[in-house]
Design a protein around this motif. Structure first.
Motif: not given
Ligand code: AMP
Ligand code: TRP
Length: 333
Positions: A41, A313-314, A317-318, A320-321, A88-89, A85-86
Protein backbone atom coordinates in the motif's frame (compact mmCIF):
# COMPACT_ATOMS: atom_id res chain seq x y z
CA UNK A 1 3.00 -22.09 5.12
CA UNK A 2 1.20 -19.43 3.10
CA UNK A 3 1.42 -16.01 4.63
CA UNK A 4 -0.81 -12.98 4.36
CA UNK A 5 1.55 -10.09 3.86
CA UNK A 6 0.80 -6.40 4.25
CA UNK A 7 3.14 -3.45 4.15
CA UNK A 8 3.05 0.24 3.38
CA UNK A 9 5.38 2.97 2.24
CA UNK A 10 4.73 6.69 2.45
CA UNK A 11 4.66 8.68 -0.77
CA UNK A 12 6.70 11.53 0.57
CA UNK A 13 9.64 12.38 -1.62
CA UNK A 14 12.10 9.98 -3.11
CA UNK A 15 12.54 6.46 -1.98
CA UNK A 16 16.12 5.64 -1.06
CA UNK A 17 18.49 2.74 -0.62
CA UNK A 18 17.35 2.31 3.01
CA UNK A 19 13.74 1.81 1.90
CA UNK A 20 14.92 -0.63 -0.74
CA UNK A 21 17.26 -2.75 1.40
CA UNK A 22 15.23 -2.45 4.62
CA UNK A 23 11.80 -3.07 3.12
CA UNK A 24 11.06 -3.26 -0.61
CA UNK A 25 13.62 -5.94 -1.48
CA UNK A 26 11.92 -8.09 1.13
CA UNK A 27 8.45 -7.27 -0.32
CA UNK A 28 9.62 -8.71 -3.63
CA UNK A 29 11.05 -11.90 -2.09
CA UNK A 30 7.82 -12.49 -0.18
CA UNK A 31 5.73 -11.90 -3.28
CA UNK A 32 7.76 -14.53 -5.10
CA UNK A 33 7.37 -17.19 -2.39
CA UNK A 34 4.69 -19.64 -3.33
CA UNK A 35 1.15 -19.14 -2.00
CA UNK A 36 1.74 -15.87 -0.19
CA UNK A 37 -1.03 -13.30 -0.54
CA UNK A 38 0.57 -9.88 -0.61
CA UNK A 39 -0.93 -6.43 -0.25
CA UNK A 40 1.38 -3.42 -0.72
CA UNK A 41 0.00 0.00 0.00
CA UNK A 42 1.13 3.51 -0.81
CA UNK A 43 0.10 5.10 2.47
CA UNK A 44 -0.99 8.56 1.40
CA UNK A 45 -3.16 9.10 4.49
CA UNK A 46 -0.03 8.68 6.58
CA UNK A 47 1.83 11.17 4.39
CA UNK A 48 -0.49 14.06 5.28
CA UNK A 49 0.37 13.78 8.99
CA UNK A 50 3.03 16.30 7.99
CA UNK A 51 2.46 19.10 5.50
CA UNK A 52 2.31 18.04 1.85
CA UNK A 53 1.93 20.19 -1.23
CA UNK A 54 -1.44 19.19 -2.77
CA UNK A 55 -0.01 19.87 -6.23
CA UNK A 56 2.75 17.33 -5.68
CA UNK A 57 1.09 14.60 -3.64
CA UNK A 58 -0.56 12.81 -6.55
CA UNK A 59 2.73 12.63 -8.43
CA UNK A 60 4.50 11.37 -5.32
CA UNK A 61 1.90 8.59 -5.06
CA UNK A 62 2.59 7.67 -8.68
CA UNK A 63 6.32 7.81 -8.14
CA UNK A 64 6.23 5.46 -5.16
CA UNK A 65 4.03 3.10 -7.15
CA UNK A 66 6.53 3.27 -10.02
CA UNK A 67 9.32 2.48 -7.54
CA UNK A 68 7.39 -0.58 -6.29
CA UNK A 69 6.99 -1.87 -9.84
CA UNK A 70 10.54 -1.00 -10.89
CA UNK A 71 11.90 -2.89 -7.85
CA UNK A 72 10.09 -6.06 -8.92
CA UNK A 73 6.60 -5.95 -7.46
CA UNK A 74 4.12 -7.40 -9.91
CA UNK A 75 0.55 -6.12 -9.93
CA UNK A 76 -0.62 -9.49 -11.21
CA UNK A 77 0.73 -11.24 -8.12
CA UNK A 78 0.31 -8.59 -5.43
CA UNK A 79 -2.41 -6.09 -4.66
CA UNK A 80 -0.91 -2.62 -5.11
CA UNK A 81 -3.04 0.41 -4.22
CA UNK A 82 -3.10 3.73 -2.42
CA UNK A 83 -4.61 3.92 1.03
CA UNK A 84 -6.97 6.89 0.58
CA UNK A 85 -8.86 5.09 -2.18
CA UNK A 86 -10.15 2.45 0.27
CA UNK A 87 -12.39 4.19 2.80
CA UNK A 88 -12.27 1.32 5.29
CA UNK A 89 -8.78 2.39 6.42
CA UNK A 90 -10.01 5.69 7.84
CA UNK A 91 -13.19 4.15 9.20
CA UNK A 92 -11.46 1.35 11.10
CA UNK A 93 -8.77 3.70 12.30
CA UNK A 94 -11.46 5.67 14.16
CA UNK A 95 -12.98 2.59 15.75
CA UNK A 96 -9.56 1.32 16.83
CA UNK A 97 -8.64 4.70 18.28
CA UNK A 98 -11.33 3.95 20.85
CA UNK A 99 -9.52 0.73 21.75
CA UNK A 100 -5.96 2.09 21.80
CA UNK A 101 -4.88 3.80 25.04
CA UNK A 102 -3.18 7.18 25.39
CA UNK A 103 -0.50 5.55 27.52
CA UNK A 104 0.40 3.19 24.66
CA UNK A 105 0.75 6.00 22.15
CA UNK A 106 2.75 8.10 24.58
CA UNK A 107 5.48 5.49 24.45
CA UNK A 108 5.98 5.69 20.67
CA UNK A 109 9.53 6.84 20.04
CA UNK A 110 8.93 7.72 16.40
CA UNK A 111 6.37 10.34 17.40
CA UNK A 112 8.85 11.84 19.84
CA UNK A 113 11.50 11.98 17.12
CA UNK A 114 9.22 13.34 14.42
CA UNK A 115 7.41 15.87 16.60
CA UNK A 116 10.70 17.26 17.86
CA UNK A 117 10.86 19.75 20.68
CA UNK A 118 7.54 21.46 20.10
CA UNK A 119 5.04 18.64 20.53
CA UNK A 120 2.13 21.06 20.98
CA UNK A 121 2.53 22.02 17.33
CA UNK A 122 2.56 18.47 15.93
CA UNK A 123 -0.61 17.37 14.16
CA UNK A 124 -2.96 15.05 16.02
CA UNK A 125 -2.64 12.82 12.97
CA UNK A 126 1.08 12.36 13.60
CA UNK A 127 0.27 11.28 17.16
CA UNK A 128 -2.37 8.72 16.22
CA UNK A 129 -0.55 7.57 13.09
CA UNK A 130 0.26 4.10 14.55
CA UNK A 131 -3.49 3.45 14.97
CA UNK A 132 -4.06 4.04 11.26
CA UNK A 133 -1.16 1.71 10.60
CA UNK A 134 -2.83 -0.93 12.80
CA UNK A 135 -6.07 -0.49 10.82
CA UNK A 136 -4.15 -1.02 7.55
CA UNK A 137 -2.74 -4.29 8.79
CA UNK A 138 -5.78 -5.68 10.63
CA UNK A 139 -8.23 -5.04 7.77
CA UNK A 140 -6.54 -7.72 5.67
CA UNK A 141 -6.08 -10.35 8.43
CA UNK A 142 -2.37 -9.93 7.74
CA UNK A 143 -0.18 -12.55 9.38
CA UNK A 144 3.21 -11.00 8.51
CA UNK A 145 4.37 -7.44 8.04
CA UNK A 146 7.77 -6.78 6.43
CA UNK A 147 9.19 -3.50 7.72
CA UNK A 148 12.45 -1.86 8.68
CA UNK A 149 13.66 -1.94 12.27
CA UNK A 150 12.16 1.51 12.98
CA UNK A 151 8.60 0.17 12.68
CA UNK A 152 8.93 -2.61 15.24
CA UNK A 153 7.31 -0.63 18.05
CA UNK A 154 4.33 0.24 15.85
CA UNK A 155 3.84 -3.44 15.11
CA UNK A 156 3.79 -4.20 18.84
CA UNK A 157 1.13 -1.54 19.29
CA UNK A 158 -0.88 -3.14 16.49
CA UNK A 159 -0.74 -6.49 18.29
CA UNK A 160 -1.84 -4.85 21.55
CA UNK A 161 -4.78 -3.19 19.81
CA UNK A 162 -5.86 -6.48 18.19
CA UNK A 163 -5.67 -8.36 21.46
CA UNK A 164 -7.52 -5.73 23.47
CA UNK A 165 -10.27 -5.44 20.86
CA UNK A 166 -10.76 -9.22 20.75
CA UNK A 167 -11.05 -9.37 24.55
CA UNK A 168 -13.22 -6.26 24.88
CA UNK A 169 -15.74 -7.46 22.34
CA UNK A 170 -15.42 -11.10 23.17
CA UNK A 171 -14.49 -12.10 19.63
CA UNK A 172 -11.47 -14.32 19.98
CA UNK A 173 -9.15 -14.24 16.93
CA UNK A 174 -11.35 -11.81 14.99
CA UNK A 175 -8.46 -9.39 14.67
CA UNK A 176 -5.30 -11.26 13.77
CA UNK A 177 -2.17 -10.16 15.66
CA UNK A 178 0.56 -9.94 12.99
CA UNK A 179 4.23 -10.89 13.18
CA UNK A 180 6.82 -8.33 12.09
CA UNK A 181 9.29 -9.52 9.47
CA UNK A 182 12.48 -7.58 10.04
CA UNK A 183 15.65 -8.42 8.16
CA UNK A 184 18.15 -10.05 10.53
CA UNK A 185 21.11 -8.15 9.16
CA UNK A 186 21.40 -4.71 7.58
CA UNK A 187 17.90 -3.80 8.75
CA UNK A 188 18.99 -0.19 9.32
CA UNK A 189 20.84 1.56 6.54
CA UNK A 190 22.53 4.66 7.87
CA UNK A 191 23.24 8.11 6.43
CA UNK A 192 26.30 8.35 4.17
CA UNK A 193 27.32 11.45 6.10
CA UNK A 194 26.74 10.24 9.67
CA UNK A 195 26.82 6.54 10.52
CA UNK A 196 24.81 7.07 13.68
CA UNK A 197 21.79 8.51 11.85
CA UNK A 198 19.30 6.58 9.76
CA UNK A 199 19.29 7.16 6.01
CA UNK A 200 16.14 9.19 5.62
CA UNK A 201 14.03 11.12 3.12
CA UNK A 202 13.81 13.99 5.53
CA UNK A 203 17.57 14.57 5.87
CA UNK A 204 18.20 18.02 4.40
CA UNK A 205 21.42 16.82 2.74
CA UNK A 206 20.82 14.85 -0.46
CA UNK A 207 24.41 13.56 -0.14
CA UNK A 208 23.29 11.58 2.92
CA UNK A 209 21.27 9.09 0.86
CA UNK A 210 21.15 7.27 -2.44
CA UNK A 211 17.76 7.78 -4.02
CA UNK A 212 16.28 5.04 -6.12
CA UNK A 213 15.99 7.50 -9.00
CA UNK A 214 19.55 8.86 -8.82
CA UNK A 215 21.54 8.74 -12.04
CA UNK A 216 24.70 6.70 -12.36
CA UNK A 217 26.94 9.75 -12.00
CA UNK A 218 25.08 10.96 -8.93
CA UNK A 219 25.50 7.56 -7.27
CA UNK A 220 29.23 7.51 -7.99
CA UNK A 221 29.62 11.05 -6.68
CA UNK A 222 27.66 10.36 -3.48
CA UNK A 223 29.74 7.30 -2.69
CA UNK A 224 32.94 9.22 -3.40
CA UNK A 225 31.82 11.85 -0.87
CA UNK A 226 30.56 9.35 1.73
CA UNK A 227 32.22 9.80 5.11
CA UNK A 228 34.98 7.32 6.06
CA UNK A 229 38.15 7.65 8.15
CA UNK A 230 41.88 7.71 7.49
CA UNK A 231 42.55 4.07 8.36
CA UNK A 232 42.42 1.15 5.93
CA UNK A 233 39.54 -1.33 5.83
CA UNK A 234 39.44 -3.67 8.82
CA UNK A 235 40.54 -7.29 8.78
CA UNK A 236 37.77 -8.39 11.10
CA UNK A 237 34.37 -7.08 12.11
CA UNK A 238 35.03 -7.04 15.85
CA UNK A 239 35.55 -3.34 16.42
CA UNK A 240 33.43 -2.10 13.56
CA UNK A 241 30.89 -0.52 15.89
CA UNK A 242 33.51 2.12 16.64
CA UNK A 243 33.56 2.99 12.92
CA UNK A 244 29.83 3.32 12.13
CA UNK A 245 30.29 4.87 8.66
CA UNK A 246 32.63 2.09 7.60
CA UNK A 247 30.32 -0.54 9.04
CA UNK A 248 27.41 0.98 7.10
CA UNK A 249 29.23 0.98 3.76
CA UNK A 250 30.38 -2.61 4.29
CA UNK A 251 26.78 -3.47 5.21
CA UNK A 252 25.40 -1.90 2.05
CA UNK A 253 27.93 -3.85 -0.02
CA UNK A 254 27.01 -7.09 1.79
CA UNK A 255 23.29 -6.58 1.48
CA UNK A 256 23.41 -5.73 -2.22
CA UNK A 257 25.63 -8.69 -2.98
CA UNK A 258 23.60 -11.05 -0.76
CA UNK A 259 26.61 -12.07 1.30
CA UNK A 260 27.35 -11.79 5.00
CA UNK A 261 29.46 -9.07 6.58
CA UNK A 262 32.37 -11.45 7.28
CA UNK A 263 32.76 -12.23 3.59
CA UNK A 264 32.79 -8.54 2.69
CA UNK A 265 35.30 -7.76 5.45
CA UNK A 266 37.55 -10.56 4.16
CA UNK A 267 37.21 -9.36 0.58
CA UNK A 268 38.45 -5.86 1.41
CA UNK A 269 40.68 -6.54 4.40
CA UNK A 270 43.57 -4.02 4.56
CA UNK A 271 42.55 -2.29 1.31
CA UNK A 272 42.19 1.46 1.07
CA UNK A 273 38.90 3.30 0.73
CA UNK A 274 39.38 4.47 -2.84
CA UNK A 275 39.54 0.87 -4.00
CA UNK A 276 36.57 -0.21 -1.87
CA UNK A 277 34.47 2.78 -2.90
CA UNK A 278 35.11 2.05 -6.55
CA UNK A 279 33.82 -1.52 -6.10
CA UNK A 280 30.90 -0.31 -4.01
CA UNK A 281 29.93 2.28 -6.64
CA UNK A 282 30.00 -0.38 -9.36
CA UNK A 283 27.76 -2.63 -7.30
CA UNK A 284 25.26 0.10 -6.36
CA UNK A 285 25.10 1.26 -9.97
CA UNK A 286 24.61 -2.33 -11.17
CA UNK A 287 21.72 -2.93 -8.74
CA UNK A 288 20.08 0.49 -8.53
CA UNK A 289 20.50 2.00 -12.01
CA UNK A 290 18.11 -0.44 -13.72
CA UNK A 291 15.52 0.43 -11.07
CA UNK A 292 16.12 4.12 -11.59
CA UNK A 293 15.76 3.86 -15.38
CA UNK A 294 12.54 1.89 -14.96
CA UNK A 295 11.06 4.33 -12.40
CA UNK A 296 11.67 7.23 -14.76
CA UNK A 297 10.11 5.33 -17.65
CA UNK A 298 7.02 4.13 -15.74
CA UNK A 299 6.49 7.43 -14.02
CA UNK A 300 5.92 9.14 -17.36
CA UNK A 301 3.05 6.76 -18.14
CA UNK A 302 0.55 8.23 -15.70
CA UNK A 303 -2.41 6.40 -17.20
CA UNK A 304 -0.73 3.04 -16.71
CA UNK A 305 0.15 3.77 -13.08
CA UNK A 306 -3.34 5.10 -12.35
CA UNK A 307 -4.90 1.98 -13.83
CA UNK A 308 -2.76 -0.26 -11.64
CA UNK A 309 -3.77 1.76 -8.56
CA UNK A 310 -7.45 1.67 -9.52
CA UNK A 311 -7.46 -2.06 -10.13
CA UNK A 312 -5.56 -2.61 -6.90
CA UNK A 313 -8.02 -0.43 -4.95
CA UNK A 314 -10.92 -2.45 -6.29
CA UNK A 315 -9.37 -5.71 -5.10
CA UNK A 316 -8.35 -4.24 -1.74
CA UNK A 317 -11.82 -2.80 -1.26
CA UNK A 318 -13.43 -6.20 -1.66
CA UNK A 319 -11.41 -7.63 1.21
CA UNK A 320 -11.52 -4.53 3.41
CA UNK A 321 -15.23 -3.77 3.10
CA UNK A 322 -16.12 -7.29 4.18
CA UNK A 323 -13.92 -7.00 7.27
CA UNK A 324 -15.26 -3.56 8.13
CA UNK A 325 -18.88 -4.69 8.03
CA UNK A 326 -18.09 -7.62 10.33
CA UNK A 327 -16.25 -5.27 12.64
CA UNK A 328 -19.14 -2.80 12.76
CA UNK A 329 -21.54 -5.58 13.65
CA UNK A 330 -19.26 -6.63 16.50
CA UNK A 331 -19.09 -3.07 17.82
CA UNK A 332 -22.90 -2.86 17.75
CA UNK A 333 -23.54 -0.53 14.83
P1 AMP B 1 8.97 5.21 5.11
O1 AMP B 1 9.77 5.79 4.02
O2 AMP B 1 9.26 5.82 6.43
O3 AMP B 1 7.51 5.08 4.77
O4 AMP B 1 9.51 3.73 5.25
C1 AMP B 1 9.18 2.68 4.36
C2 AMP B 1 9.86 1.42 4.80
O5 AMP B 1 11.29 1.54 4.67
C3 AMP B 1 9.61 1.05 6.26
O6 AMP B 1 9.43 -0.35 6.37
C4 AMP B 1 10.86 1.48 6.96
O7 AMP B 1 11.11 0.73 8.11
C5 AMP B 1 11.93 1.23 5.90
N1 AMP B 1 13.08 2.12 6.06
C6 AMP B 1 13.07 3.48 6.00
N2 AMP B 1 14.31 3.99 6.20
C7 AMP B 1 15.14 2.92 6.38
C8 AMP B 1 16.55 2.79 6.62
N3 AMP B 1 17.35 3.84 6.69
N4 AMP B 1 17.05 1.53 6.75
C9 AMP B 1 16.23 0.45 6.66
N5 AMP B 1 14.91 0.51 6.44
C10 AMP B 1 14.35 1.72 6.30
N1 TRP C 1 4.40 3.67 9.15
C1 TRP C 1 5.15 3.05 8.10
C2 TRP C 1 6.42 3.86 7.81
O1 TRP C 1 6.47 5.03 7.99
C3 TRP C 1 4.34 2.91 6.84
C4 TRP C 1 3.13 2.09 7.04
C5 TRP C 1 1.84 2.54 7.11
C6 TRP C 1 3.07 0.69 7.20
N2 TRP C 1 0.99 1.50 7.26
C7 TRP C 1 1.68 0.37 7.32
C8 TRP C 1 4.04 -0.30 7.23
C9 TRP C 1 1.29 -0.95 7.53
C10 TRP C 1 3.61 -1.62 7.43
C11 TRP C 1 2.25 -1.93 7.57
O2 TRP C 1 7.36 3.30 7.32
Amino acid sequence: MAKKIFSGVQPSGNLHLGNYLGAIKNFVNLQNEENNECVYCVVDLHAITVKQDPNELKDSIRETTAAFLASGLDYKKSIIFNQSSVAAHSEVSWILSCTARMGWLNRMTQFKEKAGKDKEKASVGLYIYPILMAADILLYDSTHVPVGEDQKQHLELCRDIAQKFNIEFNCQNFLVAPEPLIQKSFSRIMSLKDGTKKMSKSDPSDLSRINLNDSKDTIINKIKKAKTDDKTLPSDKKNLNERPEVENLLGIYSSLSDQNLESTVNEFSGKNFSEFKKKLSELVVEKISPISVEINKLYKDKEFIDKILNDGAEKANKIASKKVSELKKIVGF
